[in-house]
Design an enzyme around this catalytic site. Sequence first.
Site, short mmCIF file in Angstrom:
data_model
loop_
_atom_site.label_atom_id
_atom_site.label_comp_id
_atom_site.label_asym_id
_atom_site.label_seq_id
_atom_site.Cartn_x
_atom_site.Cartn_y
_atom_site.Cartn_z
N GLU A 166 0.68 -1.38 0.71
CA GLU A 166 -0.08 0.10 0.15
C GLU A 166 0.98 0.97 0.21
OE1 GLU A 166 -3.04 -0.46 3.52
OE2 GLU A 166 -3.92 -1.39 2.40
N GLU A 360 -5.60 -8.65 0.39
CA GLU A 360 -6.38 -8.52 1.40
C GLU A 360 -8.08 -8.01 1.56
OE1 GLU A 360 -4.76 -5.01 4.44
OE2 GLU A 360 -2.74 -5.73 3.93
#
Length: 456
Positions: A166, A360
């Site tokens: 991320e 995720e």
Amino acid sequence: MKKIIFPQGFMWGAATSSYQIEGAWNEDGKGESIWDQITHSPGVIKNGDTGDIACNHYHRYEEDVRLMRELGLKAYRFSISWPRIFPTGKDSVNWKGVEFYDKLINLLIENEIDPFITIYHWDLPLTLNKIGAWESLEVVDAYVNYADFLFNQFGDRVKYWITFNEPMIFTFYFYLAGFHGKRGNLAGAIRASHMVNVAHARAIQAYRNSQHSEGKIGITLNLNPVYAESSSPLNEQATRLVDGFMNRWYLDPILKGEYPQDIVELLSDKVDLSIITERDRELLGAHRGDFLGINNYSCTRVDLKRERDLNNLIKLMSPRRPKKGVEVSDMGWEVYPEGLHDLLIRIDKDYDHPVIYITENGMACKDDVIMEGIVQDDDRISYIKRHLEAVHRAINKGVKLKGYFVWTLIDNFEWIEGYSKKFGLIKVDFATQERSWKKSAFWYKHVIQENGFEME
Ligand code: PNW
């Protein structure tokens, strides 16, 4: 009743990250990371929580692998703590740290669980933060050296590598929060996001040149589908820009080797973009990874009313709170499974059909209903089920989606929320470190066994 069966060999997994579970923050020669510093500064983390002990996974990894085995996981995504391997980020190696990951990797393989390693999940060595963090070429060099060390050390056994988790969060949000220097440093965040892309491309290059290059390497981006709340031309334009800044700014350089023109224009009067050189663009273009990892929890809805806010990036990027009556998680994030379907279809179409892993997806729940010692987290089961259904539809439409990782294996340190938010399939009693299965863990085990589930 509709039966949903996934393609053969679908990779069922769960994910964690080093700082969120390991603890042992100053043991066996580990150096400090920025998260040791952030959590030790008063007033930053809810309830003053720290990851000093977390799930004590550093000492309990054998028990945790046993849990994974009982769950039937095919793969386990975890990250390596950079300062455990290089206490100051570079130069001298801490062999005790290497030994820990060696033992963990070997145990996973003995249990037929594929290690899926994130090289960087936010715990930057403190010494590197002091020399300019992600704006510094020296830090990029140190990162590539660290990644290369991991390829050589573990690459004989590890076949899946994620360069970064991320970038948007640890550049944009961390720079604005002041975790990498002065608060509100938007220009620094943008420069850092480019440096991270360069580091990513150079890590791929190092991997391809390493002696164990037969595995797969990619990056994980947090992506949200972005929807316009109203169809005024102004709001439509704002929606495109939010999508551009949240999603395309990260996707395009990674998968196309170029930055989106509309966002370059939006930024050009705020940030000096001359650091993005022709050579960098070539480097990015020449090193597309083997897969794209996607972290997705929610969607973003845009409702912009004032023309002048179009040019105010912070305003533009401040998420609108979900409306009353909308289903939300304990994080306050809207639950919208269809968004994940839309996102997958769009990425497949716009980026030339990349191989994708959902690295995720999961839900924070209150987890306060307990029956016979088992947390009754029906909301989490419902969340995962509906997201898997959406994922499955995308696969049927040809999206090359190869695996799915639940965030997260066990309740853990949820960054600035401390231990107050619970995403785990497995509950941790932080007073005793006792682990216990939630209802969702039993359910997920069954899904893995059946390679699917029944949708009522
Ligand atoms: C991820 N958002 O971060 C991280 O990779 C995990 O470490 C973290 O525990 C998990 O999500 C749950 O929060 C995110 O604002 C941070 O949309 C922020 C967002 C999404 C994911």
